[in-house]
Design an enzyme around this catalytic site. Structure first.
Site, PDB file in Angstrom:
ATOM      1  N   SER A 167       0.818  -1.195   0.000  1.00 23.81           N
ATOM      2  CA  SER A 167       0.000   0.000   0.000  1.00 23.81           C
ATOM      3  C   SER A 167       0.868   1.268   0.000  1.00 23.81           C
ATOM      4  O   SER A 167       1.786   1.387  -0.812  1.00 23.81           O
ATOM      5  CB  SER A 167      -0.945  -0.047   1.208  1.00 23.81           C
ATOM      6  OG  SER A 167      -1.995   0.845   1.081  1.00 23.81           O
ATOM      7  N   ASP A 333      -8.191  -6.507  -5.162  1.00 24.52           N
ATOM      8  CA  ASP A 333      -7.985  -5.204  -4.531  1.00 24.52           C
ATOM      9  C   ASP A 333      -8.696  -4.129  -5.337  1.00 24.52           C
ATOM     10  O   ASP A 333      -8.658  -4.137  -6.570  1.00 24.52           O
ATOM     11  CB  ASP A 333      -6.486  -4.903  -4.455  1.00 24.52           C
ATOM     12  CG  ASP A 333      -6.171  -3.657  -3.637  1.00 24.52           C
ATOM     13  OD1 ASP A 333      -7.087  -3.115  -2.994  1.00 24.52           O
ATOM     14  OD2 ASP A 333      -5.000  -3.239  -3.652  1.00 24.52           O
ATOM     15  N   HIS A 393      -6.124  -6.535  -1.137  1.00 23.62           N
ATOM     16  CA  HIS A 393      -5.080  -5.550  -0.858  1.00 23.62           C
ATOM     17  C   HIS A 393      -3.946  -6.141  -0.022  1.00 23.62           C
ATOM     18  O   HIS A 393      -2.787  -5.818  -0.227  1.00 23.62           O
ATOM     19  CB  HIS A 393      -5.716  -4.374  -0.118  1.00 23.62           C
ATOM     20  CG  HIS A 393      -4.849  -3.164  -0.007  1.00 23.62           C
ATOM     21  ND1 HIS A 393      -4.388  -2.472  -1.100  1.00 23.62           N
ATOM     22  CD2 HIS A 393      -4.360  -2.494   1.078  1.00 23.62           C
ATOM     23  CE1 HIS A 393      -3.665  -1.434  -0.699  1.00 23.62           C
ATOM     24  NE2 HIS A 393      -3.627  -1.443   0.617  1.00 23.62           N
TER      25      HIS A 393
END
Length: 414
Positions: A167, A333, A393
């Site tokens: 991320s 994601d 994610h």
């Protein structure tokens, strides 16, 4: 967030960990460098800024830790804790219930978790003026920590050192990787820097936002009217970024998330096939970060101006310098969807990009006995891209076996 990080079941015992470990401000606790041992401590990276790190020595049954790589894991946010979330929810030796994790990366590498930027997790500041406000400060703080770490732990100076990330951690990893490359060549930090891995990474935020609508539409999570609404606010984000109005772009990014939630019946930004809580993405992110030592929300606020800035040019510099760059992304994601990752990748000015683009990908199987495809990979010279199937994610949480296999491939163990 982990980019608006989801609400997470951080156990209460974790909040008491500094007391359980006997940690105090500036404390360093050490053990002999044997397999299965741990080391942790603080480094003063600037005046009133203290960064916490936690090292696990590799526990392979076949090799000594000195024969295996060292992996540093950087969490997202900015404000997500590596020593908390990445460690206990993704790749560390124990899960959040303190049960052994079968897919821990510790079986193939020593693991260094760092809570950064300062104010995240167990890292802390004395005074609001000590928070990092941009990537340059984040990177310079990490150079202080890494110099201290490698000076004190010379046993790791020669083993291959990789930075893995997730991320917003990927954006930080890119900036940190470039500065580390410079420091190694200047001789200020002694380590065997081997590459960076950018997982579901916030490299070009606007490319992610622009792809949200088309991705959701293709997955039957938006209809025509909803797509039009999402596309309209995405264009507003693009306009703000093009004008250099990054704080405004961050606000519009939050607006775009809310419009998506309203049109999709609250889609989970971190895995579109699982249902999110009724709390909005932005609100849940702040509740998560505030529950974890109460400082991480301030980390995000201080980095707000930097949040939507792209770092594609930094990735180009990494590639030009010959640094191994791996990009990996979870198929499910949304917040950093694969379409957005592919979009910024096409913007690279790396001379070898046309050859990379012309290659066909290769199928990967986490279980060699299974016919089920776990991922696809494409690799040319010092750039590799992994499409991780059935993962959101947090790739290691969703597909632990494939994530471990990918790490082994990246670190040249397979």
């Amino acid at each position: 967030m982990e980019l608006a990080l989801r609400r997470s079941p951080v156990p209460g015992w974790l909040l008491l960990l500094p007391l359980l470990l006997g940690l105090s401000a500036g404390a360093v606790i050490d053990w002999p460098t044997e397999e299965g041992k741990e080391v942790w401590g603080y480094v003063t990276v600037r005046k009133d800024a203290y960064m916490f790190w936690w090292l696990y020595y590799a526990t392979s049954s076949c090799k000594n830790f000195s024969e295996l790589p060292l992996v540093m894991w950087l969490q997202g946010g900015p404000g997500g804790s590596s020593t908390g979330f990445g460690n206990f929810e993704e790749i560390g030796p124990l899960d959040s219930d303190l049960k052994p994790r079968k897919t821990t990366w510790l079986q193939a590498a020593s693991l260094l978790f760092v809570d950064n930027p300062v104010g995240t997790g167990f890292s802390y500041v004395n005074g609001s003026g000590a928070y990092a406000k941009d990537l340059a400060t984040v990177a310079s703080d990490m150079m202080v920590l890494l110099k201290t770490f490698f000076d004190c732990h010379k046993e790791f100076q020669t083993v291959p050192f990789y930075i893995f990330s997730e991320s917003y951690g990927g954006k930080m990893a890119a900036g940190i990787g470039l500065e580390l490359y410079k420091a190694v060549h200047q001789g200020t930090i002694k380590c065997n820097f081997a590459g960076v891995a950018l997982g579901d990474s916030w490299i070009s935020p606007v490319d992610s936002v622009l792809s949200w609508g088309p991705y959701l539409y293709s997955m039957s999570l938006l209809e025509d009217k909803g797509l039009a609404e999402v596309s309209e606010v995405a264009e507003q984000v693009l306009s703000a970024v093009n004008k250099g109005l990054y704080r405004e772009a961050t606000e519009l990014w939050g607006k775009a998330e809310k419009i998506i939630e309203q049109n999709t019946d609250g889609v989970n930004f971190y895995n579109i096939l699982t249902k999110s809580t009724p709390t909005s993405t932005v609100e849940s992110s702040l509740e998560f970060t505030q529950s974890y030592l109460g400082q991480a929300a301030n980390v995000f606020v201080n980095m707000e101006e930097d949040f939507m800035k792209p770092v594609i040019s930094i990735v180009d510099k990494l590639l030009k310098a010959g640094i191994n760059v791996t990009v990996y992304n979870g198929q499910l994601d949304l917040i950093v969807d694969t379409m957005g990752q592919e979009a910024w990748l096409r913007k690279l000015k790396w001379p070898e990009l046309p050859k990379f683009s012309q290659l066909k990908w290769k199928a990967l199987h986490s279980d060699p006995k299974s016919l089920e495809t776990s991922a696809f990979v494409k690799s040319h010279k010092n750039l590799a891209f992994y499409w991780i199937l059935r993962a959101g994610h947090m790739v290691p949480s969703d597909q632990g076996d494939m994530a471990l296999k990918m790490m082994r491939l990246v670190t040249q163990q397979e």
